[in-house]
Design a protein around this motif. Structure first.
Motif, mmCIF file in Angstrom:
data_model
loop_
_atom_site.group_PDB
_atom_site.id
_atom_site.type_symbol
_atom_site.label_atom_id
_atom_site.label_comp_id
_atom_site.label_asym_id
_atom_site.label_seq_id
_atom_site.Cartn_x
_atom_site.Cartn_y
_atom_site.Cartn_z
ATOM 1 N N ARG A 13 0.788 -1.211 -0.008
ATOM 2 C CA ARG A 13 0.016 -0.172 -0.042
ATOM 3 C C ARG A 13 0.832 1.164 0.150
ATOM 4 N NH1 ARG A 13 -2.617 -0.783 4.463
ATOM 5 N NH2 ARG A 13 -4.364 -2.036 3.290
ATOM 6 N N GLU A 14 2.084 1.279 0.597
ATOM 7 C CA GLU A 14 2.982 2.345 0.867
ATOM 8 C C GLU A 14 3.567 2.583 -0.685
ATOM 9 O OE1 GLU A 14 4.388 2.081 5.584
ATOM 10 O OE2 GLU A 14 5.436 1.384 3.803
ATOM 11 N N GLU A 15 3.880 1.449 -1.133
ATOM 12 C CA GLU A 15 4.344 1.556 -2.639
ATOM 13 C C GLU A 15 3.458 2.262 -3.277
ATOM 14 O OE1 GLU A 15 7.564 -2.089 -2.071
ATOM 15 O OE2 GLU A 15 5.713 -2.616 -2.901
ATOM 16 N N LEU A 16 2.353 1.740 -3.457
ATOM 17 C CA LEU A 16 1.295 2.265 -4.379
ATOM 18 C C LEU A 16 1.199 3.681 -4.034
ATOM 19 C CD1 LEU A 16 -1.131 1.806 -6.345
ATOM 20 C CD2 LEU A 16 -2.483 1.072 -4.451
ATOM 21 N N GLU A 17 0.825 4.071 -3.017
ATOM 22 C CA GLU A 17 0.694 5.633 -2.645
ATOM 23 C C GLU A 17 2.068 6.423 -3.209
ATOM 24 O OE1 GLU A 17 -1.910 7.035 -1.730
ATOM 25 O OE2 GLU A 17 -2.653 5.004 -1.566
ATOM 26 N N ARG A 18 3.159 5.981 -3.096
ATOM 27 C CA ARG A 18 4.344 6.458 -3.586
ATOM 28 C C ARG A 18 4.318 6.827 -4.844
ATOM 29 N NH1 ARG A 18 9.280 4.197 0.326
ATOM 30 N NH2 ARG A 18 8.572 4.884 2.127
ATOM 31 N N GLY A 19 3.900 5.477 -5.558
ATOM 32 C CA GLY A 19 3.686 5.386 -6.896
ATOM 33 C C GLY A 19 2.773 6.750 -7.466
ATOM 34 N N ARG A 20 1.580 6.584 -6.982
ATOM 35 C CA ARG A 20 0.750 7.473 -7.279
ATOM 36 C C ARG A 20 1.159 8.978 -7.211
ATOM 37 N NH1 ARG A 20 -4.391 4.769 -3.988
ATOM 38 N NH2 ARG A 20 -5.087 3.064 -5.640
ATOM 39 N N ALA A 21 1.754 9.275 -5.841
ATOM 40 C CA ALA A 21 2.476 10.710 -5.828
ATOM 41 C C ALA A 21 3.259 10.901 -7.044
ATOM 42 C CB ALA A 21 2.985 10.649 -4.453
ATOM 43 N N ALA A 22 4.318 10.089 -7.132
ATOM 44 C CA ALA A 22 5.227 10.283 -8.146
ATOM 45 C C ALA A 22 4.455 10.468 -9.763
ATOM 46 C CB ALA A 22 6.020 9.089 -8.433
ATOM 47 N N TYR A 23 3.563 9.804 -9.922
ATOM 48 C CA TYR A 23 2.637 10.012 -10.966
ATOM 49 C C TYR A 23 2.146 11.282 -11.123
ATOM 50 C CZ TYR A 23 -0.747 9.283 -14.873
ATOM 51 O OH TYR A 23 -1.481 9.216 -16.010
ATOM 52 N N ALA A 24 1.737 11.855 -10.322
ATOM 53 C CA ALA A 24 1.051 13.324 -10.134
ATOM 54 C C ALA A 24 2.070 14.331 -10.310
ATOM 55 C CB ALA A 24 0.363 13.334 -8.686
ATOM 56 N N GLU A 25 3.245 13.973 -9.901
ATOM 57 C CA GLU A 25 4.465 15.070 -10.040
ATOM 58 C C GLU A 25 5.059 14.603 -11.430
ATOM 59 O OE1 GLU A 25 5.402 17.464 -8.069
ATOM 60 O OE2 GLU A 25 3.491 17.029 -6.939
ATOM 61 N N SER A 26 4.662 13.795 -12.351
ATOM 62 C CA SER A 26 5.157 13.550 -13.749
ATOM 63 C C SER A 26 6.677 13.019 -13.473
ATOM 64 C CB SER A 26 5.251 14.810 -14.517
ATOM 65 O OG SER A 26 4.024 15.181 -14.785
ATOM 66 N N TRP A 34 7.856 2.639 -8.291
ATOM 67 C CA TRP A 34 7.054 2.205 -6.995
ATOM 68 C C TRP A 34 5.612 1.455 -7.381
ATOM 69 C CZ3 TRP A 34 9.018 2.173 -2.636
ATOM 70 C CH2 TRP A 34 10.303 2.975 -2.394
ATOM 71 N N LEU A 35 5.227 1.730 -8.701
ATOM 72 C CA LEU A 35 3.646 1.142 -9.117
ATOM 73 C C LEU A 35 4.154 -0.262 -9.411
ATOM 74 C CD1 LEU A 35 2.222 3.911 -11.090
ATOM 75 C CD2 LEU A 35 1.275 2.839 -9.019
ATOM 76 N N SER A 36 5.436 -0.409 -10.138
ATOM 77 C CA SER A 36 5.842 -1.886 -10.461
ATOM 78 C C SER A 36 6.179 -2.712 -9.194
ATOM 79 C CB SER A 36 6.931 -1.724 -11.227
ATOM 80 O OG SER A 36 7.038 -1.369 -12.665
ATOM 81 N N ARG A 37 6.586 -2.052 -8.160
ATOM 82 C CA ARG A 37 6.920 -2.747 -6.735
ATOM 83 C C ARG A 37 5.646 -3.190 -6.245
ATOM 84 N NH1 ARG A 37 11.655 0.210 -3.171
ATOM 85 N NH2 ARG A 37 13.426 -0.279 -4.890
ATOM 86 N N ALA A 38 4.652 -2.166 -6.362
ATOM 87 C CA ALA A 38 3.079 -2.554 -5.847
ATOM 88 C C ALA A 38 2.540 -3.592 -6.406
ATOM 89 C CB ALA A 38 2.384 -0.996 -5.767
ATOM 90 N N ASP A 39 2.713 -3.599 -7.702
ATOM 91 C CA ASP A 39 2.070 -4.748 -8.778
ATOM 92 C C ASP A 39 2.767 -5.978 -8.251
ATOM 93 O OD1 ASP A 39 0.352 -5.544 -10.759
ATOM 94 O OD2 ASP A 39 2.255 -5.193 -12.165
#
Length: 554
Positions: A13-26, A34-39
């Motif tokens: 869940r933490e990795e997913l949130e970090r991935g979403r945040a990085a996505y929002a910052e491009s 982070w999204l790959s790790r969460a996946d």
């Protein structure tokens, strides 16, 4: 089935949130990691798979993008969200279509259509499927229908408040209108699409697609100011995403073209090479071909003809038509026949006004060098028709330049001078020093033919200074050959070779016959004739022959 360790779930869940945040910052590299790790820890749901897919695309990993979007499609189906699945299927199909994989594209687009039809109600996804239909009508040559379909898609985007769809459709409609002679309407739509991009209203992939397509549309309309403005905006967008690979090759290519136009040839050459490298990284072969073509253009203008030919060959290997540059290269090499064949063939392959406008100035130059004044005149007339209502744009400058060259060849220096002055002024306003200097060199010949040697000398000096500064070796040599020289008592400033040409002209020989007798190209003969006219202050073969007989030069 073994239950998951609670600590693993928290980590995912933490990795997913970090991935979403990085996505929002491009921040695409971080988002992807982070999204790959969460996946890997706990398979992502459809919405987050779409985010991961986008990060793959922006990093230039198109195959991974398709694979991930395919998973998102299946996940949406499992979640009973058929329209979201249809949207994923559309993007997979469109990506394959743009890659030229028509079989796979057709299959995915059919899947999307079946899902949309199954809903039995109006939805925004119907508009997205029209985008693919635009490409199909355009490929079949049915441009009127393609334009109408694009308008329908834009209307659906407006109705559902979908900025991505509206921008894609407006850009497509605008580009099609530009390509078919309705530049004012088309440019207005392109500008409207760009408003949504620069306001940050669009998704990342659509932003890049619209940026690049709009700039290409502006270039097709010969609107360098707009192209420069939007290229600067694209460059800033790319700079805010330093780890992005998608679209950056195209951005560098646009920048190289603008640099070349403004006379920064060394910088343009370096930028074109960087663009080619970036395009190869992202497997964007066509954009890489355009970058290679630009490299060839700079090398040709500098007089590095071997390097230019190799660059044009690379452009062709990548699927980019290396014209009119290759035809002008052949002309510079003294092979006027090959140049004429190439430019006629290229013109015969297209009826789209913007594409013909790119070729017609070269056609005028090549045909005048071959002594085919009427064919050059026909090309000039067509260019003038395309440039109607665009006198202040680059099209107007191109048409005025061509008209001046044709009238000069016809022995009408007064008419030529008026057109050439307009061309030189327009090129100067457009900050195009090379083209302005070329126009001024022709202004000098017109002034000399009218007896104003002082004006001719000033114009030649100005042109020589620009060519020297740019490193335009062939043009510099040509202008220096026209500079005033102290005439000898019996040759009136003519070189031995020019005397030979003049004597054969006075004997009634054609350019082709003279070329055969002297074992040179027709282009070389035509260049000698231009120099002869300038030095003797005459404007036609008849006048040159009369001068030769009157001064005992035959």
């Amino acid at each position: 089935m073994a239950s998951k360790d609670p600590s693993d779930v928290v980590t995912a869940r933490e990795e997913l949130e970090r991935g979403r945040a990085a996505y929002a910052e491009s921040a695409w590299t971080d988002a992807n990691e982070w999204l790959s790790r969460a996946d890997r820890a706990d398979s992502l749901h459809a919405d987050d798979l779409e985010l991961l897919a986008t990060s793959f695309y922006m990093l230039g990993r198109e195959n991974d993008y398709i694979d991930c979007l395919t998973r998102a499609y299946r996940s949406h189906l499992e979640s009973r969200a058929p329209l979201r699945a249809a949207r994923c299927a559309f993007w997979v199909g469109l990506t394959l279509m743009l890659r030229g994989e028509q079989g796979g594209a057709g299959g995915w687009l059919a899947r999307a259509q079946r899902l949309v039809d199954g809903e039995g109600r109006a939805c925004v996804e119907q508009g997205y499927l029209l985008i693919a239909l635009i490409f199909e009508h355009e490929a079949s040559g049915d441009y009127a229908t393609a334009i109408a379909v694009a308008a329908d898609a834009a209307a659906i985007g407006e109705r559902f408040g979908d900025s991505d769809l509206f921008a894609l459709a407006a850009q497509s409609q605008g580009t099609l209108l530009v390509m078919h002679g309705r530049a004012a309407e088309g440019l207005a739509l392109l500008d409207e699409a760009m408003v949504a991009v620069t306001a940050g209203e669009l998704s990342p992939i659509v932003s890049g697609l619209v940026y690049c397509a709009v700039i290409l549309g502006c270039q097709a309309a010969q609107e360098p100011r707009r192209a420069r403005e939007w290229t600067a905006a694209l460059a800033q967008w790319c700079e805010r995403q330093p780890d992005m690979l998608a679209f950056t090759g195209r951005c560098l290519t646009h920048r190289a073209e603008i640099m070349c136009r403004h006379g920064a040839w060394s910088e343009a050459l370096e930028e074109a090479r960087r663009a080619g490298e970036r395009c190869r990284e992202t497997q964007n072969m066509r954009a890489g071909g355009e970058a290679a073509y630009l490299e060839g253009e700079v090398q040709r203008l500098r007089g590095a003809l071997g390097a230019a030919e190799e660059a044009y060959r690379e452009a062709s290997r990548c699927g980019w038509e290396p014209q009119p540059g290759l035809a002008l290269l052949r002309l510079g090499q003294g092979d006027g026949d090959s140049a004429a064949v190439a430019i006629r063939r290229a013109l015969g392959e297209t009826d789209e006004p913007p594409l013909r406008a790119r070729l017609l100035p070269a056609c005028v130059e090549i045909m005048l060098a071959a002594g085919e004044v009427e064919e050059a005149s026909a090309a000039c007339l067509e260019l003038e028709r395309i440039a109607t209502d665009h006198e202040e744009s680059m099209l107007g400058a191109m048409a005025a330049h061509a008209r001046g060259a044709v009238e000069l060849a016809r022995g009408e220096p007064g008419t030529a001078l008026a057109a050439l002055r307009r061309a030189a002024g327009s090129w100067q306003e457009l900050e195009a020093p090379y083209e302005s200097a070329r126009a001024r060199a022709l202004v000098a010949l017109a002034c000399r033919a009218l007896g104003d040697e002082d004006a001719a000398a000033f114009e030649l000096e100005a042109a020589r200074g620009v060519f020297a500064g740019l490193g335009a070796a062939p043009d510099l040599a040509r202008v220096e050959s026209l500079m005033p020289t102290a005439p000898s008592d019996d040759r009136h400033g003519l070189t031995p070779r020019e005397l030979e040409v003049l004597r054969l002209v006075a004997a009634g020989k054609s350019n082709r016959e003279i070329a055969a007798e002297l074992v040179v190209s027709e282009h070389t003969v035509a260049r000698h004739l231009q120099n002869i006219y300038a030095k003797l202050r005459v404007s036609s073969r008849t006048a040159a022959s009369a001068f030769a007989f009157a001064h005992d030069l035959v």
